[in-house]
Motif scaffolding. Sequence first.
Motif, PDB file in Angstrom:
ATOM      1  N   PRO A 136      40.291  26.725   0.587  1.00  0.00           N
ATOM      2  CA  PRO A 136      39.442  26.475  -0.222  1.00  0.00           C
ATOM      3  C   PRO A 136      39.932  27.483  -2.057  1.00  0.00           C
ATOM      4  CG  PRO A 136      39.909  28.198   1.567  1.00  0.00           C
ATOM      5  CD  PRO A 136      40.863  27.741   1.390  1.00  0.00           C
ATOM      6  N   VAL A 137      40.703  27.268  -2.359  1.00  0.00           N
ATOM      7  CA  VAL A 137      40.241  27.449  -3.472  1.00  0.00           C
ATOM      8  C   VAL A 137      40.756  26.350  -4.481  1.00  0.00           C
ATOM      9  CG1 VAL A 137      42.031  28.724  -5.390  1.00  0.00           C
ATOM     10  CG2 VAL A 137      41.557  29.889  -3.577  1.00  0.00           C
ATOM     11  N   ALA A 138      42.069  25.185  -3.957  1.00  0.00           N
ATOM     12  CA  ALA A 138      41.922  23.859  -4.200  1.00  0.00           C
ATOM     13  C   ALA A 138      41.058  23.408  -4.443  1.00  0.00           C
ATOM     14  CB  ALA A 138      42.939  22.704  -3.881  1.00  0.00           C
ATOM     15  N   LEU A 139      39.561  23.140  -2.726  1.00  0.00           N
ATOM     16  CA  LEU A 139      38.420  22.353  -3.044  1.00  0.00           C
ATOM     17  C   LEU A 139      37.434  22.653  -4.361  1.00  0.00           C
ATOM     18  CD1 LEU A 139      38.118  22.187   0.926  1.00  0.00           C
ATOM     19  CD2 LEU A 139      38.667  20.721  -0.679  1.00  0.00           C
ATOM     20  N   VAL A 141      38.067  24.311  -7.164  1.00  0.00           N
ATOM     21  CA  VAL A 141      38.639  23.644  -8.764  1.00  0.00           C
ATOM     22  C   VAL A 141      38.775  22.139  -8.614  1.00  0.00           C
ATOM     23  CG1 VAL A 141      40.078  25.678  -8.897  1.00  0.00           C
ATOM     24  CG2 VAL A 141      41.339  23.614  -8.247  1.00  0.00           C
ATOM     25  N   GLY A 142      38.381  21.442  -7.209  1.00  0.00           N
ATOM     26  CA  GLY A 142      37.811  20.001  -7.641  1.00  0.00           C
ATOM     27  C   GLY A 142      39.406  19.248  -6.921  1.00  0.00           C
ATOM     28  N   LEU A 143      40.331  19.665  -6.002  1.00  0.00           N
ATOM     29  CA  LEU A 143      41.334  18.610  -5.315  1.00  0.00           C
ATOM     30  C   LEU A 143      40.758  18.717  -3.987  1.00  0.00           C
ATOM     31  CD1 LEU A 143      44.193  18.185  -6.016  1.00  0.00           C
ATOM     32  CD2 LEU A 143      45.139  19.549  -4.340  1.00  0.00           C
ATOM     33  N   PRO A 144      40.426  17.680  -3.517  1.00  0.00           N
ATOM     34  CA  PRO A 144      40.227  16.709  -2.236  1.00  0.00           C
ATOM     35  C   PRO A 144      41.353  17.345  -1.403  1.00  0.00           C
ATOM     36  CG  PRO A 144      40.869  14.886  -3.511  1.00  0.00           C
ATOM     37  CD  PRO A 144      40.656  16.061  -4.340  1.00  0.00           C
ATOM     38  N   ALA A 145      40.915  17.639  -0.003  1.00  0.00           N
ATOM     39  CA  ALA A 145      41.407  17.807   1.006  1.00  0.00           C
ATOM     40  C   ALA A 145      42.454  17.415   1.580  1.00  0.00           C
ATOM     41  CB  ALA A 145      40.373  18.273   1.814  1.00  0.00           C
ATOM     42  N   ILE A 146      42.605  16.032   1.296  1.00  0.00           N
ATOM     43  CA  ILE A 146      43.732  14.792   1.783  1.00  0.00           C
ATOM     44  C   ILE A 146      45.052  14.992   0.176  1.00  0.00           C
ATOM     45  CG2 ILE A 146      42.652  13.235  -0.007  1.00  0.00           C
ATOM     46  CD1 ILE A 146      44.869  12.472   3.118  1.00  0.00           C
ATOM     47  N   GLY A 147      44.159  16.106  -1.020  1.00  0.00           N
ATOM     48  CA  GLY A 147      45.721  16.074  -1.846  1.00  0.00           C
ATOM     49  C   GLY A 147      45.984  17.272  -1.261  1.00  0.00           C
ATOM     50  N   VAL A 148      45.340  18.363  -1.447  1.00  0.00           N
ATOM     51  CA  VAL A 148      45.816  19.659  -0.772  1.00  0.00           C
ATOM     52  C   VAL A 148      46.765  19.324   0.927  1.00  0.00           C
ATOM     53  CG1 VAL A 148      45.888  21.864   0.595  1.00  0.00           C
ATOM     54  CG2 VAL A 148      43.986  21.286  -1.025  1.00  0.00           C
ATOM     55  N   ALA A 149      46.722  18.347   1.817  1.00  0.00           N
ATOM     56  CA  ALA A 149      47.289  18.147   2.801  1.00  0.00           C
ATOM     57  C   ALA A 149      48.595  17.381   1.971  1.00  0.00           C
ATOM     58  CB  ALA A 149      47.124  17.186   3.399  1.00  0.00           C
ATOM     59  N   ILE A 150      48.772  16.822   1.776  1.00  0.00           N
ATOM     60  CA  ILE A 150      49.857  15.401   0.786  1.00  0.00           C
ATOM     61  C   ILE A 150      50.817  16.175  -0.114  1.00  0.00           C
ATOM     62  CG2 ILE A 150      50.223  13.716  -1.115  1.00  0.00           C
ATOM     63  CD1 ILE A 150      47.925  12.182  -1.138  1.00  0.00           C
ATOM     64  N   ALA A 151      50.275  17.568  -0.943  1.00  0.00           N
ATOM     65  CA  ALA A 151      51.045  18.102  -1.349  1.00  0.00           C
ATOM     66  C   ALA A 151      51.650  19.567  -0.291  1.00  0.00           C
ATOM     67  CB  ALA A 151      50.326  18.791  -2.350  1.00  0.00           C
ATOM     68  N   MET A 152      51.486  19.918   0.630  1.00  0.00           N
ATOM     69  CA  MET A 152      52.047  20.373   1.813  1.00  0.00           C
ATOM     70  C   MET A 152      52.733  19.736   2.395  1.00  0.00           C
ATOM     71  SD  MET A 152      49.069  23.665   2.743  1.00  0.00           S
ATOM     72  CE  MET A 152      48.534  22.327   3.828  1.00  0.00           C
TER      73      MET A 152
END
Length: 462
Positions: A136-139, A141-152
Motif C-alpha cells: 500500500p505504501v508503494a502504491l 507514492v506511484g509505484l505500480p503493483a507489478i513494480g513491487v512484485a518485480i522488486a521483491m
Amino acid sequence: MGIELSAIHWIYLTFIVLIILFMLFRKDTSIICVIGIFAIALVATGSLSASISGIFNSFVFAIKELLPIILVISIIVSMSKSMLDTGINDVMITPFSKLIKSPKLAFWLIGILMMIISAFFWPSPAVALMGAVLLPVALRVGLPAIGVAIAMNLFGHGIALSGDYVIQAAPKLTADGAGIPVSHVIQASIPLVIVMGVVTTITAFYLLKRDMKLGKIKVEPIIPSTSSSEQKTLLSLTYQRIFALLIPFLFILDIVAMVLFKLQGDAATSLVGGTSITILLLIMLTGYKQKGFEKTTEYLIDGLKFGFQVFGPVIPIAAFFYLGGDGFHTMIGANLPKASQGIVNDLGGALASIVPISKELGAFTVAGVGVITGLDGSGFSGISLAGSIANLFSHAIGHGVATLTALGQIAAIWVGGGTIIPWALIPAAAICNVDAFELARRNLIPVILGLIVTTIVAIFLI
C-alpha cells in the motif's frame, strides 16, 4: 590420461544426458534418477535385491545430507508464519515505509529490504512478511503493483536465494555435487551474485520506468491480503515492538558469531536453526500463553510440510548425483575400480584426454545446464547436477571448479527458483495481485541479460 571408463561410468553419463533432456522438456526427473540408481547398482553388485536396496539406501543417504537444510527452512517458515499472525512483521517493517517518498525509492528500498529479510527467512515467507505492509505504501507514492512484485522477486528469489549466504542450502547442494567445500562455492559466488544482481535489477527498473512513462503500466489501488485483526491482537503493541527489536538483534548476533568463529555450512545452519526455534517458542508462549505448547507443534508441522514439499523432488535427484562423488560405496555397497577418483572425476579426466575444452565452453555449458535444470520450476532440484557438471568440466580444464559451480548455481536458481518460471513467482504475484505470467514476462529480458554478462565475467574469473 584418466582411468579407463567402465560400464558404470557410461551408465551414469547416459542418465545425466537423460536428466538434462527431461528437464529441457519440463518433465519430472525423479523416476529417471531412481532408474539410474537401480541400473548402476545392478551393474556394480550384480544382485537384484542389493540393487533394490540401493535405491532406498541412496534416499537415506541423500536425506541425511539434506536434513539440516530441510529442517532449518521448515523452522524458519514456522517462525515467519508466527510473526505474520502476531503482527510482529508489521512493526518491523512499518518504520521503513516512512522513508518511501517516490516510486524510485519504493522500488529500491523494497528490493533491498526483501534481499536482507530473504537471507534469513527465505524469499517465500519474506514476501508475506513484507508485501502486506509495503505494497500500500508503494502504491501511494506511484509505484505500480507489478513494480513491487518485480522488486521483491528479483531481490528475494534472485539475489538472496542464489547466494544463500546465511542458510546455505543452495551452496550446500552445489558443493556436494561438485565435491568441494561449501566455503569455496560461497567465496566464488560473491562477485557473480553481485554482477547478476546489478545487471538484472537496473535493467528491470529501466524497463519498468520506460513503460510507466509510455502509459503501458498504471498504478491501481490494490488491497493485499492481511492477517485478521483477531490474530494481531495476540500480542500487545509493546510486545510486538520488543520482538521487532529482539529478532533482528538475535540474527545479527548470529552473523557476528559466524564471522568470529568462522562458522559455515552445517555449523552456520545449526546456529540459524536454533535461533529460529528459540524465537518461535518465545512468540508462541508470549502470544498464546497456556496454549503455546500446542500452537508451537501446529506451526512446526506447517513448516515441515513446506520444507518437505520444497525438497521432496530434490531427494531422488540429489541421491543420484551423490553416487558420482563420495557416496557410492555407502549407497550401493560396492566399490569402483581402485584407480577411480569417483565417477564424475573419472569422466572429467577422460573428457580432458579426448576433447580440448576451453574455459569459455565450460562456462557457457555449465550456465546452460543451470538454465535447463531450472526449467522444471524448482531451482533446487537441478543444482546438484550443475555442481556435478562443473566438477566434470573443471577437471577437463584443470581449474575453476568453484567458479563454475557458483555459476551453475546462480543460473539454476535465477531461472527455476522464482524469477522466470511461475512456480515460485506465485507468492509475489499473489500478494501484489498481479498475473504470475506477466511478472515472468517482465523478468525475462533482465534475467537473460544478467546471465550472459555473469557468464562472461565468470570466464575471466576461472
